[in-house]
Motif scaffolding. Structure first.
Motif, PDB file in Angstrom:
ATOM      1  N   PHE A  25      40.266  10.275-138.552  1.00 22.27           N
ATOM      2  CA  PHE A  25      39.378  10.034-137.531  1.00 22.27           C
ATOM      3  C   PHE A  25      39.354   8.944-136.607  1.00 22.27           C
ATOM      4  O   PHE A  25      39.473   8.021-137.071  1.00 22.27           O
ATOM      5  CB  PHE A  25      38.109  10.217-138.226  1.00 22.27           C
ATOM      6  CG  PHE A  25      37.281  11.585-138.648  1.00 22.27           C
ATOM      7  CD1 PHE A  25      38.395  12.462-138.621  1.00 22.27           C
ATOM      8  CD2 PHE A  25      36.202  11.869-138.961  1.00 22.27           C
ATOM      9  CE1 PHE A  25      37.974  14.020-138.692  1.00 22.27           C
ATOM     10  CE2 PHE A  25      35.926  13.060-139.618  1.00 22.27           C
ATOM     11  CZ  PHE A  25      36.838  14.112-139.198  1.00 22.27           C
ATOM     12  N   CYS A  26      39.156   9.260-135.084  1.00 17.56           N
ATOM     13  CA  CYS A  26      39.079   8.053-134.234  1.00 17.56           C
ATOM     14  C   CYS A  26      37.476   8.305-133.825  1.00 17.56           C
ATOM     15  O   CYS A  26      36.732   8.861-134.248  1.00 17.56           O
ATOM     16  CB  CYS A  26      39.653   8.244-133.023  1.00 17.56           C
ATOM     17  SG  CYS A  26      39.444  10.079-132.237  1.00 17.56           S
ATOM     18  N   ALA A  27      37.094   7.186-132.974  1.00 20.72           N
ATOM     19  CA  ALA A  27      35.498   7.008-132.775  1.00 20.72           C
ATOM     20  C   ALA A  27      35.169   8.330-131.974  1.00 20.72           C
ATOM     21  O   ALA A  27      34.014   8.911-132.076  1.00 20.72           O
ATOM     22  CB  ALA A  27      35.370   5.953-131.799  1.00 20.72           C
ATOM     23  N   GLY A  28      35.957   8.822-131.081  1.00 21.28           N
ATOM     24  CA  GLY A  28      35.648  10.064-130.359  1.00 21.28           C
ATOM     25  C   GLY A  28      35.322  11.381-131.121  1.00 21.28           C
ATOM     26  O   GLY A  28      34.625  12.137-130.915  1.00 21.28           O
ATOM     27  N   VAL A  29      36.227  11.404-132.244  1.00 18.94           N
ATOM     28  CA  VAL A  29      36.302  12.579-132.875  1.00 18.94           C
ATOM     29  C   VAL A  29      34.928  12.441-133.911  1.00 18.94           C
ATOM     30  O   VAL A  29      34.028  13.223-133.951  1.00 18.94           O
ATOM     31  CB  VAL A  29      37.517  12.691-134.008  1.00 18.94           C
ATOM     32  CG1 VAL A  29      37.088  13.681-135.204  1.00 18.94           C
ATOM     33  CG2 VAL A  29      38.444  13.178-133.021  1.00 18.94           C
ATOM     34  N   ASP A  30      34.676  11.365-134.395  1.00 21.06           N
ATOM     35  CA  ASP A  30      33.479  10.798-135.229  1.00 21.06           C
ATOM     36  C   ASP A  30      32.148  11.138-134.485  1.00 21.06           C
ATOM     37  O   ASP A  30      31.317  11.800-135.050  1.00 21.06           O
ATOM     38  CB  ASP A  30      33.667   9.385-135.438  1.00 21.06           C
ATOM     39  CG  ASP A  30      33.771   9.006-136.931  1.00 21.06           C
ATOM     40  OD1 ASP A  30      33.451  10.047-137.906  1.00 21.06           O
ATOM     41  OD2 ASP A  30      34.085   7.897-137.183  1.00 21.06           O
ATOM     42  N   LEU A 113      36.385   8.240-123.673  1.00 19.22           N
ATOM     43  CA  LEU A 113      37.631   7.991-123.330  1.00 19.22           C
ATOM     44  C   LEU A 113      38.104   8.890-122.389  1.00 19.22           C
ATOM     45  O   LEU A 113      39.189   8.710-121.548  1.00 19.22           O
ATOM     46  CB  LEU A 113      38.698   7.210-124.077  1.00 19.22           C
ATOM     47  CG  LEU A 113      38.255   6.174-124.970  1.00 19.22           C
ATOM     48  CD1 LEU A 113      39.320   5.841-126.148  1.00 19.22           C
ATOM     49  CD2 LEU A 113      37.919   5.066-124.164  1.00 19.22           C
ATOM     50  N   VAL A 114      37.928  10.229-122.568  1.00 18.55           N
ATOM     51  CA  VAL A 114      38.222  11.204-121.759  1.00 18.55           C
ATOM     52  C   VAL A 114      37.435  11.147-120.210  1.00 18.55           C
ATOM     53  O   VAL A 114      37.786  11.423-119.422  1.00 18.55           O
ATOM     54  CB  VAL A 114      38.090  12.597-122.307  1.00 18.55           C
ATOM     55  CG1 VAL A 114      38.416  13.940-121.310  1.00 18.55           C
ATOM     56  CG2 VAL A 114      39.119  12.659-123.714  1.00 18.55           C
ATOM     57  N   SER A 115      36.261  10.855-120.519  1.00 23.46           N
ATOM     58  CA  SER A 115      35.188  10.876-119.580  1.00 23.46           C
ATOM     59  C   SER A 115      35.650   9.813-118.661  1.00 23.46           C
ATOM     60  O   SER A 115      35.489   9.999-117.503  1.00 23.46           O
ATOM     61  CB  SER A 115      33.647  10.750-119.977  1.00 23.46           C
ATOM     62  OG  SER A 115      33.276  11.449-120.983  1.00 23.46           O
ATOM     63  N   GLN A 179      47.054  12.699-119.911  1.00 21.60           N
ATOM     64  CA  GLN A 179      46.178  13.085-121.146  1.00 21.60           C
ATOM     65  C   GLN A 179      46.308  11.885-122.082  1.00 21.60           C
ATOM     66  O   GLN A 179      47.075  11.033-122.093  1.00 21.60           O
ATOM     67  CB  GLN A 179      46.837  14.157-121.546  1.00 21.60           C
ATOM     68  CG  GLN A 179      46.077  15.038-122.710  1.00 21.60           C
ATOM     69  CD  GLN A 179      46.969  16.252-123.205  1.00 21.60           C
ATOM     70  OE1 GLN A 179      47.865  16.721-122.356  1.00 21.60           O
ATOM     71  NE2 GLN A 179      46.815  16.665-124.579  1.00 21.60           N
ATOM     72  N   THR A 180      44.918  11.924-122.803  1.00 24.52           N
ATOM     73  CA  THR A 180      44.855  10.584-123.756  1.00 24.52           C
ATOM     74  C   THR A 180      45.749  10.525-124.833  1.00 24.52           C
ATOM     75  O   THR A 180      45.774   9.659-125.600  1.00 24.52           O
ATOM     76  CB  THR A 180      43.419  10.673-124.116  1.00 24.52           C
ATOM     77  OG1 THR A 180      43.022  11.982-124.941  1.00 24.52           O
ATOM     78  CG2 THR A 180      42.382  10.400-122.884  1.00 24.52           C
ATOM     79  N   THR A 181      46.296  11.880-125.251  1.00 24.74           N
ATOM     80  CA  THR A 181      47.054  11.995-126.635  1.00 24.74           C
ATOM     81  C   THR A 181      48.315  12.184-126.754  1.00 24.74           C
ATOM     82  O   THR A 181      49.006  12.844-127.492  1.00 24.74           O
ATOM     83  CB  THR A 181      46.171  12.984-127.616  1.00 24.74           C
ATOM     84  OG1 THR A 181      46.255  14.275-126.496  1.00 24.74           O
ATOM     85  CG2 THR A 181      44.765  12.864-128.030  1.00 24.74           C
ATOM     86  N   TYR A 211      43.339   4.240-127.273  1.00 27.68           N
ATOM     87  CA  TYR A 211      43.784   3.137-128.359  1.00 27.68           C
ATOM     88  C   TYR A 211      44.032   4.036-129.872  1.00 27.68           C
ATOM     89  O   TYR A 211      44.776   3.541-130.548  1.00 27.68           O
ATOM     90  CB  TYR A 211      42.409   2.308-128.725  1.00 27.68           C
ATOM     91  CG  TYR A 211      41.400   3.023-129.740  1.00 27.68           C
ATOM     92  CD1 TYR A 211      40.662   4.062-128.836  1.00 27.68           C
ATOM     93  CD2 TYR A 211      41.420   2.807-130.724  1.00 27.68           C
ATOM     94  CE1 TYR A 211      39.716   4.789-129.867  1.00 27.68           C
ATOM     95  CE2 TYR A 211      40.387   3.490-131.841  1.00 27.68           C
ATOM     96  CZ  TYR A 211      39.522   4.217-131.241  1.00 27.68           C
ATOM     97  OH  TYR A 211      38.602   4.940-132.086  1.00 27.68           O
ATOM     98  N   ALA A 212      43.264   5.113-129.937  1.00 20.85           N
ATOM     99  CA  ALA A 212      43.464   5.604-131.155  1.00 20.85           C
ATOM    100  C   ALA A 212      45.021   6.314-131.287  1.00 20.85           C
ATOM    101  O   ALA A 212      45.828   6.264-132.398  1.00 20.85           O
ATOM    102  CB  ALA A 212      42.428   6.878-131.602  1.00 20.85           C
ATOM    103  N   THR A 213      45.229   6.990-130.016  1.00 22.54           N
ATOM    104  CA  THR A 213      46.635   7.418-130.069  1.00 22.54           C
ATOM    105  C   THR A 213      47.805   6.494-130.333  1.00 22.54           C
ATOM    106  O   THR A 213      48.700   6.607-131.004  1.00 22.54           O
ATOM    107  CB  THR A 213      46.801   8.249-128.896  1.00 22.54           C
ATOM    108  OG1 THR A 213      45.967   9.422-128.703  1.00 22.54           O
ATOM    109  CG2 THR A 213      48.331   8.935-128.553  1.00 22.54           C
TER     110      THR A 213
HETATM  111  S1  SF4 Z   1      40.610  10.208-126.597  1.00 26.52           S
HETATM  112 FE1  SF4 Z   1      41.343   9.507-128.386  1.00 26.52          FE
HETATM  113  S2  SF4 Z   1      39.575   8.368-129.144  1.00 26.52           S
HETATM  114 FE2  SF4 Z   1      39.022  10.095-127.964  1.00 26.52          FE
HETATM  115  S3  SF4 Z   1      38.752  11.880-129.111  1.00 26.52           S
HETATM  116 FE3  SF4 Z   1      40.754  11.835-128.122  1.00 26.52          FE
HETATM  117  S4  SF4 Z   1      42.317  10.991-129.659  1.00 26.52           S
HETATM  118 FE4  SF4 Z   1      39.850  10.305-130.274  1.00 26.52          FE
END
Ligand code: SF4
Length: 331
Positions: A25-30, A113-115, A179-181, A211-213
């Motif tokens: 889990f990353c912060a966004g998923v949490d 982070l997507v926003s 894309q973030t991932t 950061y999580a990716t």
């Molecule tokens: S953008 Fe990154 S931090 Fe946000 S939910 Fe996706 S993997 Fe997690």
């Protein structure tokens, strides 16, 4: 006899599980999962969620059991209901439709982070930029991000797509977002090629890849140096989990993407001394524990952790869902 272990020679220890840190889990998923859970606790079932809140089968099945209903079309949400947008974000058209639906409440679980990329893309569009998005066609994050603007945006998935872009090489206002991932290394190559193709290209102010990716990919790179096989826990539709599997494979290590421990085939572990274990950003730690139990049965009784970086990122919940906040609407 003194045993000398040379660099790049794997230690002759017991069969070992090497856990990647960070993983899971990353912060966004949490935050996204907490939004659905707390909405269920506070307002009761059903809570409607537009798309899988995160791409993980275990998480989604558990939320379904608690009363979450996953839909793709917000027109399917009955009037007066509560709706949550998934962590991947939604196009503006989805928000506009939802606002006409006379819903009780809408919670936005879009990862901040997507926003951030949404804000960037809207600002670029307003300033007249032609925008290139690097991402995977059909992924909800890509649809959500591209859907923030009305036209003048192009999707590319790889370097070969650059040549097909109907954009003049010397266009004055051109920008790229991603894309973030995505794979950090592949994206760097694509951005380099774009820079040589478009002399005025504006790169993202900060990296769009989150950061999580980045951290999970760095950890897999480290795992691949010391493991004979790598197991990645994550669902088939999880972009960041797929990238982890590909990365280990590209580094020459056998790699397998699994949702659950019972998918492990014993022959994957033949002649494997050190097995690396990681989890995509949407896979919970309970699944890691399940895999460790199965690996124990196959003789992997020693566990080491490979620490690459400590993560401390936390995203705040919407005000109404913070603990000790009174219910502002109920049914
Ligand atoms: S953008 Fe990154 S931090 Fe946000 S939910 Fe996706 S993997 Fe997690």
């Amino acid at each position: 006899m003194i045993q000398t272990i040379h660099q790049n020679v794997k230690p002759l220890s017991d069969k070992t599980i090497i856990l990647a840190n960070p993983r899971g889990f990353c912060a966004g998923v949490d935050r996204a999962i907490a939004i659905v859970r707390r909405a269920l606790d506070k307002y009761g079932a059903p809570i409607y969620v537009r798309h899988e809140v995160v791409h993980n089968k275990y998480v989604v099945d558990n939320l379904k059991k608690r009363g979450a209903i996953f839909i793709e079309d917000v027109n399917d949400v009955p009037e007066g209901s509560i709706l949550v947008y998934s962590a991947h974000g939604v196009p503006l058209s989805v928000r506009e439709t939802a606002e006409t639906r006379n819903l009780n409440l809408i919670f936005d679980a879009t990862c901040p982070l997507v926003s951030k990329v949404h804000v960037e893309i809207k600002s670029l569009h307003k300033k007249g930029y032609t925008i290139i998005m690097v991402g995977h066609k059909g992924h909800p994050e890509v649809e959500g991000t591209m859907g923030q603007v009305d036209g003048n945006i192009y999707l590319i998935e790889n370097i070969l797509d650059i040549e097909k872009l109907p954009i003049s090489p010397d266009i004055p206002k051109i920008a790229v977002v991603t894309q973030t991932t995505l794979s950090v290394d592949e994206t760097r190559e694509i951005l380099n090629k774009l820079q040589t193709s478009f002399s005025n290209l504006r790169l993202p102010k900060n990296e769009d890849i989150c950061y999580a990716t980045q951290n999970r990919q760095d950890a897999v790179k480290a795992l691949a140096k010391v493991c004979d096989a790598v197991l990645v826990i994550g669902s088939k539709n999880s972009s960041n989990s797929n990238r982890l599997k590909e990365l280990a494979e590209n580094l020459g290590v056998k790699s397998y993407l699994i949702d659950f421990a019972d998918e492990i085939h014993q022959e994957w572990l033949t002649n494997v001394k050190n097995v690396g274990l990681t989890a995509g950003a949407s896979a919970p730690e309970i699944l890691v524990e399940g895999v460790i139990n199965v690996l124990n049965k196959y003789g992997f009784n020693k566990i080491d952790t490979l620490n690459v970086v400590e993560e401390e990122m936390v995203f705040a919940l919407p005000h109404e869902l913070r603990e000790n906040t009174p219910v502002i609407a109920s049914r």
